[in-house]
Design an enzyme around this catalytic site. Structure first.
Site, PDB file in Angstrom:
ATOM      1  N   HIS A  75      -7.099  -4.850  -3.268  1.00  0.00           N
ATOM      2  CA  HIS A  75      -5.839  -5.490  -3.652  1.00  0.00           C
ATOM      3  C   HIS A  75      -5.946  -7.012  -3.682  1.00  0.00           C
ATOM      4  CE1 HIS A  75      -5.005  -5.947   0.769  1.00  0.00           C
ATOM      5  NE2 HIS A  75      -4.428  -7.056   0.331  1.00  0.00           N
ATOM      6  N   ASP A 123      -8.692   1.086  -0.762  1.00  0.00           N
ATOM      7  CA  ASP A 123      -8.547  -0.371  -0.849  1.00  0.00           C
ATOM      8  C   ASP A 123      -9.865  -1.048  -0.465  1.00  0.00           C
ATOM      9  OD1 ASP A 123      -7.407  -2.830  -1.211  1.00  0.00           O
ATOM     10  OD2 ASP A 123      -6.243  -2.819   0.651  1.00  0.00           O
ATOM     11  N   SER A 139      -6.122 -10.443   4.694  1.00  0.00           N
ATOM     12  CA  SER A 139      -6.496  -9.264   3.921  1.00  0.00           C
ATOM     13  C   SER A 139      -7.924  -9.351   3.417  1.00  0.00           C
ATOM     14  CB  SER A 139      -5.569  -9.101   2.719  1.00  0.00           C
ATOM     15  OG  SER A 139      -4.457  -8.328   3.050  1.00  0.00           O
TER      16      SER A 139
END
Length: 483
Positions: A280, A325, A422
């Site tokens: 992502h 992911d 992230s």
């Protein structure tokens, strides 16, 4: 005269016969004392006699109930009956290493001494990968009745067959603390590449610079109604209340920066060519460059800036749920390793699942926000977070926790990853070697009570990672310059 003599002889003979008969035959009263016949069963008072195992089961075939009446003890009855029915299965002494054998009907049971296991106590516990990883420092694999230890790439297997020692100055998973410990020179080793997970399509990659607008995630419910933005899992997750990671303590940390020079996601160095990150993260900017070796982006003294060649996004990535992911970034030129730039080790799937993820804590690092809705950090932060069992993880979340995810964090203690982290590393240390176990993926806020951080489970993608990393080997070109 002659007739008289003959008569005397006849009388004498008859008298001798009567004397002989009296010596052979006893009177009935006397004879019965010696010639009594023992009676068996069915006598009037037979059922009132105490049980006798010889009378019940040796002289005649008996039932288990008759044996129990004789022994008047269930345990003794079972022991006798198991041998009585089909012989003693323990007569061959089948239990090894001092194990105690208990006979059964058609079988036996071994009670093993401490340190041994198996049907016949034939396995020494340290020869089982299930117990303390077989005493292996890295990877353990059962081979017949023994175990075989192997090591992560760039490590050497010790003469003892268990230990793993760094084979070079910058072997994977060795931070400055581990490198300060004494090392030795050891013989060659073999690494296990037997994991079998999702395949990778060689043509499935995104080259940079690229317009990523087509990958903007949308979160939809089952009836295809768009959810409110506040209901979305936060994609830019996630180090709150961590401490500064000193130079050389988090050498596998990478920082992704956009065309404005701002950091927006983290990454993990896996090799001179590849950096692991979250899928992502790839949709957040048109241009991506990678910084390695930096701990303070405001000072820009120790880091190196690298250009990106290709980006491999997992072909099954689901933007709406952050399932699968995971992405790999391929550098144009190799990363130069140093005391401050070292790759994390890639585990085998079994080692990650059975050993690493059963440790108490993992290590998370990043330049993300130090509190929810707060400013990003100029310094690299690190925090130690406990693993959370899957059931608790699923109950705590309003969003799906798939098989490709796991949770880490505290229920109430305000420590967590946060926005801007992230794609960064979730690392687990084992015997002074640091292995990549997760990718910071998403969460519901930062360090909220009753909420945990969600991480991509790297053990599910070991083969996927290895296949991509084999597509290009490091060249001899030098890295780009300093920041």
């Amino acid at each position: 005269m002659a007739p008289q003599l003959l008569l005397c002889l006849i009388l004498t003979f008859l008298w001798s016969l009567s004397e002989a008969e009296s010596n052979v035959f006893l009177k009935s009263k006397v004879a019965n004392r010696f010639l009594q016949r023992t009676k068996r069963a069915n006598s009037l008072f037979e059922e009132f006699k105490a049980g006798n195992i010889e009378r019940e089961c040796i002289e005649e075939r008996c039932s288990k109930e008759e044996a129990r009446e004789a022994f008047e003890d269930n345990e003794k009855t079972e022991t006798f009956w198991n041998v009585y029915v089909d012989g003693d299965q323990c007569s061959s002494n089948p239990c090894h290493y001092g194990g105690t054998c208990k006979d059964g009907i058609g079988s036996y049971t071994c009670t093993c001494l401490a340190g041994y296991e198996g049907k016949n106590c034939q396995y020494v516990l340290y020869q089982s990968c299930r117990v303390d990883n077989g005493n292996c420092w890295h990877f353990c694999k059962p081979v017949q009745n023994e175990i075989q230890c192997s090591c992560a790439e760039s490590y050497l297997l010790g003469d003892d067959g268990y230990s793993c020692v760094a084979g070079g100055d910058f072997s994977c998973g060795r931070n400055i603390k581990a490198r300060n410990k004494r090392e030795a020179s050891l013989p060659d080793f073999q690494t296990d590449f037997s994991d079998d997970y999702d395949a990778i399509d060689e043509n499935n990659f995104v080259e940079t610079p690229t317009n990523f607008s087509g990958l903007v995630p949308t979160v939809q419910s089952q009836n295809a109604t768009l959810l409110k933005k506040s209901d979305n899992p936060s994609p830019d997750i996630r180090v709150v209340n961590g401490t500064d990671c000193k130079l050389g303590e988090c050498p596998w940390q990478a920082l992704l920066i956009n065309d404005q020079g701002d950091g927006f996601c983290g990454g993990t160095i896996l090799s001179p060519i590849y950096v692991l990150t979250a899928a992502h993260c790839i949709n957040q900017t048109k241009y991506i460059r990678v910084v390695v070796g930096e701990i303070d982006i405001s000072r820009k003294k120790t880091g190196r800036l690298l250009s990106v060649d290709k980006i491999y996004v997992h072909q099954k990535f689901v933007p709406s749920t952050y399932d699968y992911d995971i992405a790999l970034i391929q550098m144009k030129t190799p990363i130069q390793f140093s005391e401050n730039v070292v790759p994390a080790c890639l585990p085998t799937a079994d080692f990650a699942n059975q050993v690493l993820m059963k440790q108490d804590f993992g290590i998370v690092s990043g330049f993300g926000r130090t509190r929810e809705r707060g400013q990003t950090s100029n310094t690299l932060k690190v925090v130690t977070l406990p693993y959370v069992d899957r059931h608790t993880c699923m109950l705590s979340s309003n969003f799906p926790i798939t098989q490709n995810m796991f949770c880490a964090g505290y229920n109430t203690l305000p420590q967590d990853a946060c926005q801007g982290d992230s794609g960064g590393p979730h690392i687990t240390a084992y015997r002074d070697t640091h292995f990549i176990t997760g990718i910071i993926s998403w969460g519901e806020g930062c360090a909220q009570t009753g909420k945990y951080g969600a991480y991509t489970k790297v053990s599910r993608f070991i083969l996927w990672i290895k296949r991509i990393m084999r597509l290009k080997l490091p060249s001899t070109e030098s890295s780009t310059g300093r920041l």
